[in-house]
Design an enzyme around this catalytic site. Structure first.
Site, short mmCIF file in Angstrom:
data_model
loop_
_atom_site.label_atom_id
_atom_site.label_comp_id
_atom_site.label_asym_id
_atom_site.label_seq_id
_atom_site.Cartn_x
_atom_site.Cartn_y
_atom_site.Cartn_z
N LYS A 26 50.84 23.63 7.25
CA LYS A 26 50.09 24.04 6.05
C LYS A 26 50.58 23.32 4.79
CE LYS A 26 48.00 28.32 7.51
NZ LYS A 26 47.94 29.77 7.43
N ARG A 35 51.79 31.48 14.83
CA ARG A 35 50.51 30.79 15.10
C ARG A 35 50.72 29.31 14.80
NH1 ARG A 35 45.96 29.15 12.41
NH2 ARG A 35 43.99 29.45 13.52
C1 9MG Z 1 42.78 31.52 11.29
N1 9MG Z 1 44.02 31.36 10.57
C2 9MG Z 1 44.40 30.29 9.84
N2 9MG Z 1 45.61 30.49 9.30
C3 9MG Z 1 46.00 31.73 9.72
C4 9MG Z 1 47.14 32.52 9.50
O1 9MG Z 1 48.13 32.10 8.73
N3 9MG Z 1 47.20 33.72 10.07
C5 9MG Z 1 46.18 34.17 10.85
N4 9MG Z 1 46.32 35.40 11.39
N5 9MG Z 1 45.07 33.49 11.10
C6 9MG Z 1 44.99 32.28 10.54
#
Ligand code: 9MG
Length: 259
Positions: A204, A238
């Site tokens: 990110k 994630r």
């Molecule tokens: C779909 N998506 C993109 N970034 C995310 C994040 O940080 N958390 C979650 N739960 N979904 C995300």
């Protein structure tokens, strides 16, 4: 949790099946590398992303949920805010609803409750298209915690008990770099809510901005934050780079379980 984006153009033309094939192979590779969940998303939630119709989203997500459910032994998470997609994905074998809008869309609470699935409630303000337009907080950790507490209460009122809820502070969603770093530093504030935490920071912009790296050069920054998130109590990471993150997780777990 490995990320599987089924992007807008993937399935929109004659390339549909080859793209599906490619996505399936990617999912297989992530499972082989140690992912225990695959998060399938058909709507981009990047800053500035355009909205997609329910039909478009269903056409992208449903075949992937079905195909992965038939072929792989993995929990399928569906990254959606759309009630119809929640219901259809659950019918086809999804095991988790991951909603960046924390079930705020009309009908989403009822749809999620009807599926009986666990839900991940993420913090965001506004919509992806405009969320980075000058976000403001007096105390970002306190405000994110309060918001998630309110959404848990809304879930409970709709018949989704606390035990089915996972929480996510929403890094990169309606937050400046300073907000993201502070929220990360004070992630423990969320312990008060006594629910598992999901953290998504992989590749990110908080990494890009801190290290001055383009998206393709954010692996080490992502792994550093994955390690830090784990030591701060995150249960689910994630990520794009599953194999590398699994090594980090296994190494930390080995130390944590030592005498
Ligand atoms: C779909 N998506 C993109 N970034 C995310 C994040 O940080 N958390 C979650 N739960 N979904 C995300």
């Amino acid at each position: 949790m490995g990320i599987l984006n089924v992007t807008p153009d993937s399935f929109s033309d004659g390339g549909r099946f080859s793209h599906m094939d490619q996505a399936l192979r990617h999912a297989e590779a992530m499972v082989a590398a140690g992912a225990s969940l695959i998060d399938i998303g058909g709507e981009s939630t990047r800053p500035g992303a355009r909205a997609v119709s329910v039909t478009e989203e269903l056409e992208r997500v449903a075949p992937m949920v079905e195909a992965i459910n038939q072929r792989l032994d993995v929990v399928i998470s569906v990254d959606t805010s759309t009630p119809a997609v929640m219901r259809e994905a659950a019918r086809l074998g999804a095991g988790l609803i991951n909603d960046v809008r924390a079930l705020e869309r009309d009908g989403a609470l009822d749809a999620a409750a009807d599926t009986g699935l666990p839900v991940c409630l993420m913090h965001m303000r506004g919509e992806p298209g405009t969320m980075q337009d000058d976000p403001h907080y007096d105390d970002v950790s306190a405000e994110v915690t309060r918001y998630l507490e309110q959404r848990m209460a809304a879930c409970a009122a709709a018949g989704i008990p606390g035990e089915r809820v996972i929480l996510d502070p929403g890094f990169g969603f309606a937050k400046t770099l300073a907000h993201n770093l502070s929220l990360f530093k004070h992630m423990e504030a969320l312990y008060r809510l006594q629910r598992p935490l999901l953290v998504g920071v992989s590749r990110k912009s908080m990494i890009g901005l801190t290290l001055d790296r383009p998206v393709g050069e954010r692996l080490y920054g992502s792994l550093a934050l994955a390690a830090l998130a784990m030591t701060k109590g995150a249960s689910i990471l994630r990520v794009h780079d599953v194999a590398e993150t699994v090594d980090v997780v296994r190494m930390i777990a080995a130390v944590q379980h030592a005498e």
